[in-house]
Design a protein around this motif. Structure first.
Motif, PDB file in Angstrom:
ATOM      1  N   ILE A 253       9.977  17.307 -28.930  1.00 14.77           N
ATOM      2  CA  ILE A 253       8.592  17.348 -28.442  1.00 14.77           C
ATOM      3  C   ILE A 253       8.537  17.844 -26.999  1.00 14.77           C
ATOM      4  N   HIS A 254       9.391  17.292 -26.140  1.00 14.07           N
ATOM      5  CA  HIS A 254       9.382  17.689 -24.725  1.00 14.07           C
ATOM      6  C   HIS A 254       9.760  19.160 -24.548  1.00 14.07           C
ATOM      7  N   CYS A 256       9.337  21.566 -26.663  1.00 12.08           N
ATOM      8  CA  CYS A 256       8.214  22.357 -27.159  1.00 12.08           C
ATOM      9  C   CYS A 256       7.084  22.388 -26.133  1.00 12.08           C
ATOM     10  N   GLU A 257       6.738  21.246 -25.562  1.00 12.38           N
ATOM     11  CA  GLU A 257       5.651  21.182 -24.584  1.00 12.38           C
ATOM     12  C   GLU A 257       6.008  21.936 -23.306  1.00 12.38           C
ATOM     13  N   ASN A 258       7.260  21.891 -22.905  1.00 14.06           N
ATOM     14  CA  ASN A 258       7.683  22.636 -21.714  1.00 14.06           C
ATOM     15  C   ASN A 258       7.541  24.136 -21.920  1.00 14.06           C
ATOM     16  N   TYR A 262       1.564  22.909 -22.482  1.00 15.24           N
ATOM     17  CA  TYR A 262       0.532  21.912 -22.764  1.00 15.24           C
ATOM     18  C   TYR A 262       1.097  20.883 -23.734  1.00 15.24           C
ATOM     19  N   ARG A 263       0.399  19.748 -23.821  1.00 14.83           N
ATOM     20  CA  ARG A 263       0.857  18.664 -24.680  1.00 14.83           C
ATOM     21  C   ARG A 263       0.486  18.926 -26.136  1.00 14.83           C
ATOM     22  N   ILE A 264       1.425  18.638 -27.011  1.00 12.47           N
ATOM     23  CA  ILE A 264       1.131  18.710 -28.445  1.00 12.47           C
ATOM     24  C   ILE A 264       1.054  17.317 -29.049  1.00 12.47           C
ATOM     25  N   GLU A 266      -0.208  13.408 -27.967  1.00 13.11           N
ATOM     26  CA  GLU A 266      -0.814  12.473 -27.030  1.00 13.11           C
ATOM     27  C   GLU A 266      -0.248  11.095 -27.306  1.00 13.11           C
ATOM     28  N   SER A 280      -2.288  16.377 -30.514  1.00 11.77           N
ATOM     29  CA  SER A 280      -3.388  16.873 -29.694  1.00 11.77           C
ATOM     30  C   SER A 280      -4.149  17.975 -30.423  1.00 11.77           C
ATOM     31  N   HIS A 282      -4.660  20.991 -29.375  1.00 10.73           N
ATOM     32  CA  HIS A 282      -3.850  22.202 -29.283  1.00 10.73           C
ATOM     33  C   HIS A 282      -2.677  22.151 -30.264  1.00 10.73           C
ATOM     34  N   GLY A 283      -2.070  20.976 -30.413  1.00 13.76           N
ATOM     35  CA  GLY A 283      -0.952  20.831 -31.339  1.00 13.76           C
ATOM     36  C   GLY A 283      -1.364  21.061 -32.774  1.00 13.76           C
TER      37      GLY A 283
END
Length: 327
Positions: A253-254, A256-258, A262-264, A266, A280, A282-283
């Motif tokens: 997860i981290h 991918c978000e990096n 943006y956060r996928i 929450e 999220s 966006h996710g």
């Protein structure tokens, strides 16, 4: 409609005298082939029910994008009981669910698609080849609910025949040109027949799409993890379903978000099980776009494969043997 699939792989393979779930045909195991057949048809929600040597099987299938469910009572229960474990998990997640034992590895994605195309016309669809019933079988939500309450004999076949006799829903038999749909493997002789079928079939393309930025960060395994988070509300439980460690899940997860910026996922930290987690906005959009890309890419690749490799039937076994003889 959203389709799912239950693959039953909990048995002890006593008649085969081997662990057929991991027996290989070519470079793929039985379990790999059944999963791949469904994925080629666009099925995303796939649950495999394990039991005997479950940890070994699940380890071999890590990264395949499926959910693992365990029948801890595999020694004293029937295949039908394992099927119900899978149906219970998928019944509220899908509009219709396929069922297939792991020892029917050679049905084609064309058979799966043929059943999907008729899904609106019946509650249960059974493929027939050479006047014999085969797999996979497709069941609507209503049929799944009936099967989960069925207490009669003859397992799955008894359940769907009983359903048809109630008059509540329709059982449809469709003809398919697919020998693999009616070939299982209970004995060594069956296994040899499957090997013969494998050797007679043409190779096929298998495309797995990954999104990259500075490095690859988003693919089938990530999608499966996110979809399990969406359904369970828990990263820990989602990781267990996917057969990966909790720390590995957060690393995915981290990373991918990096890469995305943006956060996928929450999250609300705290609690015994790591708090609540949701996908999220966006996710969720990313998952839909990725699945569309993967589906359309596979359609394009299949078309190009047919044009390039099947032209003139040059890949037929007889031609290959002739070419090898000239070297």
């Amino acid at each position: 409609m959203r389709f799912g699939a239950v693959i039953v792989a909990a048995g002890m393979s006593k008649r085969m005298n081997d662990f057929k779930q991991l027996m290989k045909i070519g470079d793929m195991t039985f379990a790999d082939r059944v999963i791949t057949n469904f994925q080629r048809a666009g099925i995303q929600d796939i649950a495999i029910v394990t039991g005997y040597r479950g940890e070994e099987l699940e380890k071999s299938l890590k990264g395949s994008g499926v959910v693992f469910l365990r029948n801890d009572h595999y020694e004293t229960t029937r295949m039908f009981d394992s099927a119900c474990i899978g149906f219970s998990y998928l019944k509220d997640r899908c509009d219709a669910v396929f069922f297939c034992p792991v020892d029917v590895p050679f049905f084609t994605d064309e058979t799966v698609k043929a059943e999907m195309n008729r899904a609106e016309s019946a509650d249960i669809i059974v493929p027939y080849c050479h006047a014999r019933p085969g797999h996979p079988i497709l069941l609507s939500q209503r049929a799944v609910e009936y099967v989960l309450q069925y207490t009669g004999e003859r397992g799955m076949r008894g359940a769907y025949e009983s359903f048809g006799q109630t008059g509540v829903g329709r059982v449809l038999q469709i003809s398919v040109d697919d020998d693999g749909a009616v070939m299982d493997a209970d004995t060594k002789e069956d296994y040899q027949n499957l090997l013969d079928l494998h050797n007679a079939r043409l190779m096929r393309p298998d495309i797995r799409v990954r999104l990259c930025n500075s490095k690859p960060f988003f693919g089938p395994g990530t999608v499966n993890l996110l979809r399990q988070i969406a359904s369970t509300g828990s990263v820990r439980e989602a990781c267990e379903k996917c057969g990966i460690s909790y720390s590995k899940g957060w690393t995915i997860i981290h990373d991918c978000e990096n890469e995305l910026g943006y956060r996928i996922v929450e999250r609300q930290p705290g609690g015994k099980y790591g708090g609540k987690a949701v996908i999220s906005k966006h996710g969720g959009k990313l998952i839909l776009l990725y699945e569309q890309l993967e589906r359309e890419m596979n359609e394009v690749v299949q078309k190009k494969f047919d044009e390039i490799f099947l032209h003139g039937d040059w890949l037929k076994k007889s031609n290959l043997q002739g070419d090898m003889g000239d070297t």
